[in-house]
Design a protein around this motif. Structure first.
Motif, PDB file in Angstrom:
ATOM      1  N   HIS A  10      23.985   1.501  28.072  1.00 45.18           N
ATOM      2  CA  HIS A  10      22.639   0.940  28.003  1.00 45.18           C
ATOM      3  C   HIS A  10      22.436   0.137  26.721  1.00 45.18           C
ATOM      4  O   HIS A  10      23.004   0.457  25.677  1.00 45.18           O
ATOM      5  CB  HIS A  10      21.601   2.064  28.057  1.00 45.18           C
ATOM      6  N   GLU A  40      26.001   7.080  27.682  1.00 42.78           N
ATOM      7  CA  GLU A  40      25.583   8.461  27.929  1.00 42.78           C
ATOM      8  C   GLU A  40      26.796   9.376  27.830  1.00 42.78           C
ATOM      9  O   GLU A  40      27.683   9.343  28.673  1.00 42.78           O
ATOM     10  CB  GLU A  40      24.970   8.587  29.316  1.00 42.78           C
ATOM     11  N   SER A  76      21.853  11.057  26.461  1.00 38.90           N
ATOM     12  CA  SER A  76      21.292  11.282  27.802  1.00 38.90           C
ATOM     13  C   SER A  76      19.768  11.212  27.757  1.00 38.90           C
ATOM     14  O   SER A  76      19.131  10.678  28.676  1.00 38.90           O
ATOM     15  CB  SER A  76      21.742  12.634  28.350  1.00 38.90           C
ATOM     16  N   LYS A  77      19.174  11.747  26.695  1.00 33.93           N
ATOM     17  CA  LYS A  77      17.721  11.659  26.538  1.00 33.93           C
ATOM     18  C   LYS A  77      17.281  10.221  26.285  1.00 33.93           C
ATOM     19  O   LYS A  77      16.273   9.755  26.825  1.00 33.93           O
ATOM     20  CB  LYS A  77      17.267  12.554  25.382  1.00 33.93           C
ATOM     21  N   LEU A 117      16.681   7.884  29.234  1.00 34.47           N
ATOM     22  CA  LEU A 117      15.470   8.063  30.029  1.00 34.47           C
ATOM     23  C   LEU A 117      14.320   7.190  29.529  1.00 34.47           C
ATOM     24  O   LEU A 117      13.320   7.023  30.226  1.00 34.47           O
ATOM     25  CB  LEU A 117      15.028   9.529  30.000  1.00 34.47           C
ATOM     26  N   GLN A 174      12.074   3.910  28.388  1.00 35.00           N
ATOM     27  CA  GLN A 174      11.820   2.622  29.013  1.00 35.00           C
ATOM     28  C   GLN A 174      11.154   1.672  28.027  1.00 35.00           C
ATOM     29  O   GLN A 174      10.781   2.074  26.916  1.00 35.00           O
ATOM     30  CB  GLN A 174      10.922   2.810  30.250  1.00 35.00           C
ATOM     31  N   ASP A 177       8.312   2.441  25.227  1.00 32.85           N
ATOM     32  CA  ASP A 177       8.480   3.737  24.563  1.00 32.85           C
ATOM     33  C   ASP A 177       8.891   3.519  23.111  1.00 32.85           C
ATOM     34  O   ASP A 177       9.277   2.408  22.718  1.00 32.85           O
ATOM     35  CB  ASP A 177       9.533   4.578  25.281  1.00 32.85           C
ATOM     36  N   GLN A 199      20.618  19.835  31.172  1.00 38.90           N
ATOM     37  CA  GLN A 199      20.715  19.342  32.538  1.00 38.90           C
ATOM     38  C   GLN A 199      20.225  20.377  33.540  1.00 38.90           C
ATOM     39  O   GLN A 199      19.532  20.046  34.503  1.00 38.90           O
ATOM     40  CB  GLN A 199      22.159  18.933  32.844  1.00 38.90           C
ATOM     41  N   ARG A 238      16.398  20.482  33.342  1.00 32.44           N
ATOM     42  CA  ARG A 238      15.793  19.328  34.018  1.00 32.44           C
ATOM     43  C   ARG A 238      15.859  19.494  35.531  1.00 32.44           C
ATOM     44  O   ARG A 238      14.896  19.191  36.248  1.00 32.44           O
ATOM     45  CB  ARG A 238      16.511  18.026  33.632  1.00 32.44           C
ATOM     46  N   ARG A 287      12.624  19.677  38.086  1.00 36.75           N
ATOM     47  CA  ARG A 287      12.468  18.763  39.232  1.00 36.75           C
ATOM     48  C   ARG A 287      12.285  19.547  40.527  1.00 36.75           C
ATOM     49  O   ARG A 287      11.464  19.176  41.374  1.00 36.75           O
ATOM     50  CB  ARG A 287      13.671  17.838  39.323  1.00 36.75           C
TER      51      ARG A 287
END
Length: 287
Positions: free
Chosen positions: A15, A65, A71-72, A75, A77, A80, A273, A276, A280
């Motif tokens: 990313h 990642e 990894s956080k 998330l 965008q 932010d 993980q 999370r 969900r």
């Protein structure tokens, strides 16, 4: 707080963030890095500056990642905020007119080497760039690096794109060619890749610079976590580097130190993980 102005998916796991940080952008140079922290109590991680825009007051960083923090980050965008964004840190890459320079990058270090390639080309060098990735879907910025290179070679481990094999193979070919003179080599990527690039160049006596990525915490030389042995002397990558003469680095010691918290990092990521996934599933069950 530092605002995310843009995010881009370079690959499924790599990313790019463009961050509003005018003071960092004003002083940024090729080869330097920043340390960021997301959230109170978050981990501090170093990321090399991939690009910057002084007029826009922004800098770009690229990350893959791998662990909990990245990894956080993945998330987040546009709009932010990053809690802390400190830099530029480290010494910039030494750039002058060497002659013919080979720049070899492995994996997402393509983003790290891109501003170095650009700076070397602007200094009047003939630049040959080698990009190596495991497979085609992990390749990015081929065009961007190529735009500042006189020659670009792409390798993939599985042969899905470009030349099949590792970056060390075309590097060796360039060094051994009768009609070519390589004056300088810069290798950036996974530690094992940089080590073998240095083993490749050493018999030819070509100066080889690497950008080291040891465990790092404060980025100012105070904690000592980023210590590396170079020519038998202890150096700190955050203030003495991150660039060093690759032929003088104690690679075995570096790789050993990088494994110090491997198991803990895996366990922390796995717990997060699982948490999370549980959240969900609860949200789905309760509307």
């Amino acid at each position: 707080m530092y605002k995310i102005l843009k995010r881009e998916y370079l690959t499924t796991s790599t990313h790019l963030f463009e961050i509003e940080a005018p003071k960092v952008a004003a002083r940024a140079q090729a080869g330097q890095f920043i340390i960021l922290r997301h959230g109170e109590g978050g981990e501090r991680i170093p990321l090399t500056l991939a690009d910057w825009d002084k007029s826009r007051g922004s800098v770009k960083v690229v990350f893959m990642e791998i662990g909990l923090t990245t990894s956080k980050l993945a998330l987040l965008q546009v709009g932010d905020y990053i809690t802390d964004f400190v830099g530029p840190l480290g010494l910039p890459t030494h750039v002058e007119k060497f002659g013919t320079v080979v720049c070899a990058a492995g994996g997402f270090a393509v983003a790290t080497i891109m501003p170095v390639v650009r700076a070397l080309k602007q200094a009047g060098n003939r630049v040959i760039s080698i990009i190596g990735v495991r497979s085609k879907e992990l390749l990015f910025w081929e065009r961007e690096v190529g735009a500042h290179s006189d020659e670009l070679i792409v390798t993939t481990d599985d042969g899905s794109y470009g030349r099949r094999g590792l970056v060390t193979e075309p590097l060796r070919d360039l060094l051994a060619a009768e009609d070519a003179r390589i004056d300088h080599v810069i290798a950036i990527g996974p530690t094992i890749m940089m080590k073998y690039c240095c083993l490749t160049t050493k018999p030819f006596g070509v100066k080889t610079i690497v950008s080291l990525n040891p465990i790092m915490v404060d980025g100012t030389g105070m904690c000592g976590c980023c210590r590396v042995s170079v020519d038998g002397i202890t150096r700190f990558a955050c203030v003495d580097g991150p660039d060093f003469d690759g032929h003088a680095v104690d690679w075995d010691e570096l790789m050993s130190r990088q494994k110090t918290y491997l198991e803990e990092e895996k366990n922390v990521l796995k717990r997060w993980q699982c948490q999370r996934t549980g959240r969900r599933e609860w949200d789905a069950a309760h509307g």
